[in-house]
Design an enzyme around this catalytic site. Structure first.
Site, PDB file in Angstrom:
ATOM      1  N   LYS A 199       0.929  -1.462   0.016  1.00  0.00           N
ATOM      2  CA  LYS A 199      -0.477  -0.119  -0.218  1.00  0.00           C
ATOM      3  C   LYS A 199       0.975   1.049   0.082  1.00  0.00           C
ATOM      4  O   LYS A 199      -0.190   2.307  -0.843  1.00  0.00           O
ATOM      5  CB  LYS A 199      -0.800  -0.117   0.998  1.00  0.00           C
ATOM      6  CG  LYS A 199      -2.438  -0.686   0.734  1.00  0.00           C
ATOM      7  CD  LYS A 199      -3.081  -0.414   0.495  1.00  0.00           C
ATOM      8  CE  LYS A 199      -4.286  -1.277   0.048  1.00  0.00           C
ATOM      9  NZ  LYS A 199      -5.488  -0.662  -0.401  1.00  0.00           N
TER      10      LYS A 199
ATOM     11  N   SER B 192       0.415  -9.370  -0.630  1.00  0.00           N
ATOM     12  CA  SER B 192       1.076  -8.407  -0.332  1.00  0.00           C
ATOM     13  C   SER B 192       0.820  -7.549   1.457  1.00  0.00           C
ATOM     14  O   SER B 192       1.118  -5.965   0.872  1.00  0.00           O
ATOM     15  CB  SER B 192      -0.834  -8.359  -0.788  1.00  0.00           C
ATOM     16  OG  SER B 192      -1.385  -8.776   0.393  1.00  0.00           O
TER      17      SER B 192
END
Length: 347
Positions: A63, A326
């Site tokens: 992110k 992720s």
């Protein structure tokens, strides 16, 4: 239909974030370590799997790429007023980290169901936290209300061209690190990572006049709004009661973003879903057979690679498959539970 980002946007994002985001490693999953960890059958039947370890980012999540790319483009006046976002945890940390690096105040609207480890990490980065209920729509509305009242700039978790371009830099890295990959698997929730990675890979391959790997999303069966949207070509929304059933707290968004959906329809080849048991198995494998500590949302692509590649045309057992891990913000209590389930021995 929202306009699509270009390769120039992605290359500019790569330059913009270079001093902050890490070029994360691509690590092959060892068959010997799979056997030694107690998974001999998977060691024999799985494709060649390469793990793109985004938990190596400073905030342990991809992110940071999108958040910094957007905030770094704000004017001095916008930075002075501050930024706000709505997130279950990892985007919150990306915004908090980026805002601190650029000298801006950050306000984060988080659901009450966020893991404590993510709340604590976000607060440590200096952000102000506002807590609401579990629905993703609820936190978005609260952020919009506060932005209107106080002049904050909203940094969306996924539905913005700058966010998509930032996440697309992960796709460029994969193509450079493993040019002959056959399949890339990305988690999908709101669609920021999947839309970015697919766009980056397909545009970069086209510019180089080379073939691109297939790019598929991986999603929990219990929160499969993205697959339903992709398969029907119509953006659908699931209820918070449905999506919060999955262990993957980072994949509980109720709908893809509009811009993300447009990119996904253009550049993504498909979406597969996995069960909760498969996610837990992938988590245990990563903990036992690798040096990566993943959160559930980050392990879903390994679950897809191990149990679902045969569903994807053209990706037989000899294929080279990239599974994007992720994030690595794993709840310590869940880690203890998973290790107990496995009779954990790290090899």
């Amino acid at each position: 239909m929202p306009s699509l980002i270009t390769l120039a946007d992605i290359l500019a994002a790569r330059d913009r974030i270079a001093s902050v985001a890490v070029r994360t490693p691509l690590v092959q999953l060892s068959r010997d370590r799979l056997r030694a960890a107690g998974f001999p059958e998977l060691a024999e039947t799985s494709p060649d799997i390469y793990l793109k370890d985004e938990s190596a980012q400073p905030i342990k999540s991809f992110k940071l790429r999108g958040a910094y790319n957007m905030i770094a483009q704000l004017s001095p006046e916008e930075l002075k007023r501050g930024v706000i976002t709505y997130s279950s945890g990892n985007h919150a940390q990306g915004v908090a980290y980026s805002a601190r690096a650029l000298g801006a105040k950050a306000v984060i609207v988080m659901p009450s169901s966020s893991p404590q480890v993510k709340i604590d990490a976000t607060r440590t980065l200096g952000a102000e936290i506002v807590t609401v209920g579990p629905a993703s729509t609820e936190r978005k509305l609260k952020a919009e209300e506060l932005a209107a009242a106080r002049g904050y700039t909203i940094v969306p978790p996924y539905d913005d061209p700058a966010i998509i371009a930032g996440q697309a830099t992960c796709g460029l890295e994969i193509l450079e690190q493993l040019p002959d990959a056959d399949l890339v698997l990305s988690p999908v929730s709101g669609g920021g990572l999947l839309s970015g990675v697919a766009t980056g890979i397909k545009l970069a391959a086209a510019a180089a006049n080379s073939s691109a790997p297939l790019v598929f999303g991986a999603e929990p069966e219990l929160a499969a709004d993205a697959k339903q949207s992709f398969d029907t070509g119509t953006l659908v929304e699931w209820s918070a009661a449905e999506t919060t059933r999955t262990l993957c707290d980072g994949l509980r968004t109720q709908s893809l973003g509009q811009s993300n959906f447009a990119h996904i329809l253009q550049f993504v080849d498909g979406i597969v879903t996995v069960t909760e048991d498969e996610i837990r198995t992938a988590l245990r494998i990563l903990l036992a057979a690798t040096d990566i500590v993943p959160e559930p949302s980050g392990a879903i692509t390994l679950a897809a690679a191990l149990f679902h590649t045969r569903e994807i045309p053209g990706t037989g057992t000899a294929s080279k498959v990239v599974a994007i891990v992720s994030g690595g913000n794993l709840d310590p209590a869940l880690r203890t539970q998973l290790e107990a389930e496995t009779g954990f021995t790290h090899v």
